[in-house]
Motif scaffolding. Sequence first.
Motif, PDB file in Angstrom:
ATOM      1  N   GLN A  25       0.825  -1.205   0.000  1.00  0.00           N
ATOM      2  CA  GLN A  25       0.000   0.000   0.000  1.00  0.00           C
ATOM      3  C   GLN A  25       0.862   1.259   0.000  1.00  0.00           C
ATOM      4  O   GLN A  25       1.863   1.321   0.726  1.00  0.00           O
ATOM      5  CB  GLN A  25      -0.903   0.018   1.242  1.00  0.00           C
ATOM      6  CG  GLN A  25      -1.926  -1.097   1.261  1.00  0.00           C
ATOM      7  CD  GLN A  25      -2.768  -1.140  -0.006  1.00  0.00           C
ATOM      8  OE1 GLN A  25      -3.276  -0.124  -0.465  1.00  0.00           O
ATOM      9  NE2 GLN A  25      -2.885  -2.324  -0.602  1.00  0.00           N
ATOM     10  N   PRO A  26       0.480   2.273  -0.789  1.00  0.00           N
ATOM     11  CA  PRO A  26       1.278   3.496  -0.795  1.00  0.00           C
ATOM     12  C   PRO A  26       1.190   4.238   0.539  1.00  0.00           C
ATOM     13  O   PRO A  26       0.091   4.387   1.091  1.00  0.00           O
ATOM     14  CB  PRO A  26       0.657   4.338  -1.923  1.00  0.00           C
ATOM     15  CG  PRO A  26      -0.523   3.616  -2.427  1.00  0.00           C
ATOM     16  CD  PRO A  26      -0.637   2.290  -1.722  1.00  0.00           C
ATOM     17  N   VAL A  27       2.331   4.644   1.035  1.00  0.00           N
ATOM     18  CA  VAL A  27       2.398   5.386   2.299  1.00  0.00           C
ATOM     19  C   VAL A  27       3.425   6.510   2.151  1.00  0.00           C
ATOM     20  O   VAL A  27       4.313   6.450   1.305  1.00  0.00           O
ATOM     21  CB  VAL A  27       2.830   4.483   3.482  1.00  0.00           C
ATOM     22  CG1 VAL A  27       1.786   3.404   3.766  1.00  0.00           C
ATOM     23  CG2 VAL A  27       4.201   3.854   3.234  1.00  0.00           C
ATOM     24  N   ASN A  28       3.292   7.507   3.020  1.00  0.00           N
ATOM     25  CA  ASN A  28       4.294   8.578   3.080  1.00  0.00           C
ATOM     26  C   ASN A  28       5.416   8.121   4.005  1.00  0.00           C
ATOM     27  O   ASN A  28       5.252   8.088   5.222  1.00  0.00           O
ATOM     28  CB  ASN A  28       3.658   9.870   3.606  1.00  0.00           C
ATOM     29  CG  ASN A  28       2.681  10.466   2.626  1.00  0.00           C
ATOM     30  OD1 ASN A  28       2.912  10.449   1.430  1.00  0.00           O
ATOM     31  ND2 ASN A  28       1.583  10.999   3.123  1.00  0.00           N
ATOM     32  N   SER A  29       6.550   7.799   3.426  1.00  0.00           N
ATOM     33  CA  SER A  29       7.626   7.220   4.234  1.00  0.00           C
ATOM     34  C   SER A  29       8.265   8.240   5.169  1.00  0.00           C
ATOM     35  O   SER A  29       9.016   7.869   6.063  1.00  0.00           O
ATOM     36  CB  SER A  29       8.685   6.570   3.335  1.00  0.00           C
ATOM     37  OG  SER A  29       9.270   7.506   2.463  1.00  0.00           O
ATOM     38  N   CYS A  30       7.947   9.530   4.986  1.00  0.00           N
ATOM     39  CA  CYS A  30       8.475  10.551   5.908  1.00  0.00           C
ATOM     40  C   CYS A  30       7.767  10.529   7.249  1.00  0.00           C
ATOM     41  O   CYS A  30       8.206  11.186   8.189  1.00  0.00           O
ATOM     42  CB  CYS A  30       8.369  11.948   5.295  1.00  0.00           C
ATOM     43  SG  CYS A  30       6.672  12.578   5.177  1.00  0.00           S
ATOM     44  N   LEU A  31       6.654   9.804   7.324  1.00  0.00           N
ATOM     45  CA  LEU A  31       5.881   9.774   8.571  1.00  0.00           C
ATOM     46  C   LEU A  31       6.072   8.472   9.344  1.00  0.00           C
ATOM     47  O   LEU A  31       5.481   8.304  10.401  1.00  0.00           O
ATOM     48  CB  LEU A  31       4.385   9.947   8.265  1.00  0.00           C
ATOM     49  CG  LEU A  31       3.945  11.260   7.626  1.00  0.00           C
ATOM     50  CD1 LEU A  31       2.430  11.256   7.424  1.00  0.00           C
ATOM     51  CD2 LEU A  31       4.367  12.441   8.486  1.00  0.00           C
ATOM     52  N   ILE A  32       6.874   7.557   8.803  1.00  0.00           N
ATOM     53  CA  ILE A  32       6.919   6.212   9.382  1.00  0.00           C
ATOM     54  C   ILE A  32       8.252   5.963  10.088  1.00  0.00           C
ATOM     55  O   ILE A  32       9.310   5.934   9.440  1.00  0.00           O
ATOM     56  CB  ILE A  32       6.698   5.165   8.277  1.00  0.00           C
ATOM     57  CG1 ILE A  32       5.311   5.393   7.682  1.00  0.00           C
ATOM     58  CG2 ILE A  32       6.856   3.753   8.818  1.00  0.00           C
ATOM     59  CD1 ILE A  32       4.913   4.420   6.636  1.00  0.00           C
ATOM     60  N   PRO A  33       8.209   5.777  11.397  1.00  0.00           N
ATOM     61  CA  PRO A  33       9.433   5.379  12.099  1.00  0.00           C
ATOM     62  C   PRO A  33       9.874   4.021  11.565  1.00  0.00           C
ATOM     63  O   PRO A  33       9.043   3.130  11.395  1.00  0.00           O
ATOM     64  CB  PRO A  33       9.003   5.287  13.565  1.00  0.00           C
ATOM     65  CG  PRO A  33       7.694   6.008  13.651  1.00  0.00           C
ATOM     66  CD  PRO A  33       7.057   5.901  12.297  1.00  0.00           C
ATOM     67  N   VAL A  34      11.153   3.891  11.319  1.00  0.00           N
ATOM     68  CA  VAL A  34      11.622   2.653  10.692  1.00  0.00           C
ATOM     69  C   VAL A  34      11.333   1.443  11.579  1.00  0.00           C
ATOM     70  O   VAL A  34      11.159   0.324  11.082  1.00  0.00           O
ATOM     71  CB  VAL A  34      13.115   2.766  10.316  1.00  0.00           C
ATOM     72  CG1 VAL A  34      14.009   2.739  11.537  1.00  0.00           C
ATOM     73  CG2 VAL A  34      13.505   1.688   9.314  1.00  0.00           C
ATOM     74  N   ALA A  35      11.221   1.663  12.884  1.00  0.00           N
ATOM     75  CA  ALA A  35      10.908   0.545  13.780  1.00  0.00           C
ATOM     76  C   ALA A  35       9.575  -0.108  13.421  1.00  0.00           C
ATOM     77  O   ALA A  35       9.361  -1.297  13.659  1.00  0.00           O
ATOM     78  CB  ALA A  35      10.863   1.040  15.228  1.00  0.00           C
ATOM     79  N   LYS A  36       8.692   0.657  12.809  1.00  0.00           N
ATOM     80  CA  LYS A  36       7.361   0.134  12.458  1.00  0.00           C
ATOM     81  C   LYS A  36       7.386  -0.795  11.253  1.00  0.00           C
ATOM     82  O   LYS A  36       6.358  -1.397  10.919  1.00  0.00           O
ATOM     83  CB  LYS A  36       6.412   1.287  12.123  1.00  0.00           C
ATOM     84  CG  LYS A  36       6.128   2.189  13.288  1.00  0.00           C
ATOM     85  CD  LYS A  36       4.806   1.830  13.903  1.00  0.00           C
ATOM     86  CE  LYS A  36       4.448   2.878  14.900  1.00  0.00           C
ATOM     87  NZ  LYS A  36       3.643   2.608  15.962  1.00  0.00           N
ATOM     88  N   VAL A  37       8.500  -0.852  10.537  1.00  0.00           N
ATOM     89  CA  VAL A  37       8.520  -1.714   9.351  1.00  0.00           C
ATOM     90  C   VAL A  37       9.165  -3.066   9.636  1.00  0.00           C
ATOM     91  O   VAL A  37       9.385  -3.851   8.715  1.00  0.00           O
ATOM     92  CB  VAL A  37       9.185  -1.027   8.126  1.00  0.00           C
ATOM     93  CG1 VAL A  37       8.528   0.308   7.852  1.00  0.00           C
ATOM     94  CG2 VAL A  37      10.673  -0.899   8.281  1.00  0.00           C
ATOM     95  N   GLU A  38       9.439  -3.341  10.884  1.00  0.00           N
ATOM     96  CA  GLU A  38       9.999  -4.643  11.257  1.00  0.00           C
ATOM     97  C   GLU A  38       9.166  -5.781  10.646  1.00  0.00           C
ATOM     98  O   GLU A  38       7.938  -5.838  10.836  1.00  0.00           O
ATOM     99  CB  GLU A  38      10.023  -4.759  12.786  1.00  0.00           C
ATOM    100  CG  GLU A  38      10.401  -6.135  13.311  1.00  0.00           C
ATOM    101  CD  GLU A  38      11.861  -6.495  13.046  1.00  0.00           C
ATOM    102  OE1 GLU A  38      12.707  -5.582  13.009  1.00  0.00           O
ATOM    103  OE2 GLU A  38      12.134  -7.694  12.856  1.00  0.00           O
TER     104      GLU A  38
END
Length: 155
Positions: A54-67
């Motif tokens: 899904q398209p997301v704004n990667s500037c808003l996502i803490p990298v910890a959330k993509v584990e």
Amino acid sequence: MLVQFTANNQPIKIDVDPDAILADVLRDRLGLKGTKISCREGECGACTVWLDGQPVNSCLIPVAKVEGRTIVTIEGLGNIESPHPVQERIAEYGGSQCGFCSPGFVMSAAALLRDHPSAGRAEIVEGLSGNLCRCTGYVKIIAAVESLVDRDSGE
Ligand code: FES
Ligand code: FES
């Protein structure tokens, strides 16, 4: 902290600051500089990537959330040698001028057409409303995306 995820089909295991933002990690640690950063506020869409498709704004996502999750960036979608149809069509239609917004538009448009292959114009405009362009006036971008709509899919 150690974070593991998949980016463009590559397994990534990276030691990062717990507060690091995905867009910065993609660009500065993984060298995926096709993902652009402008507003850092979720307003412009320049930093759009796919998170679990899904398209997301990667500037808003803490990298910890993509584990454990799956990222696709513009580099994973297409390139000069093997462009995605949306990239080809935006180029053909003159929908890219400075090009800064283009990767984000392509990520959003490709997801839109994947999920709604027979999308109407209003749906396309709505689907791309999170992406801003300062150069083109949007008409050529919308026309390029619209030209890829499958009018026979009966969605
Ligand atoms: S830089 Fe992420 S939305 Fe603008
Ligand atoms: S082409 Fe320049 S911002 Fe869109």
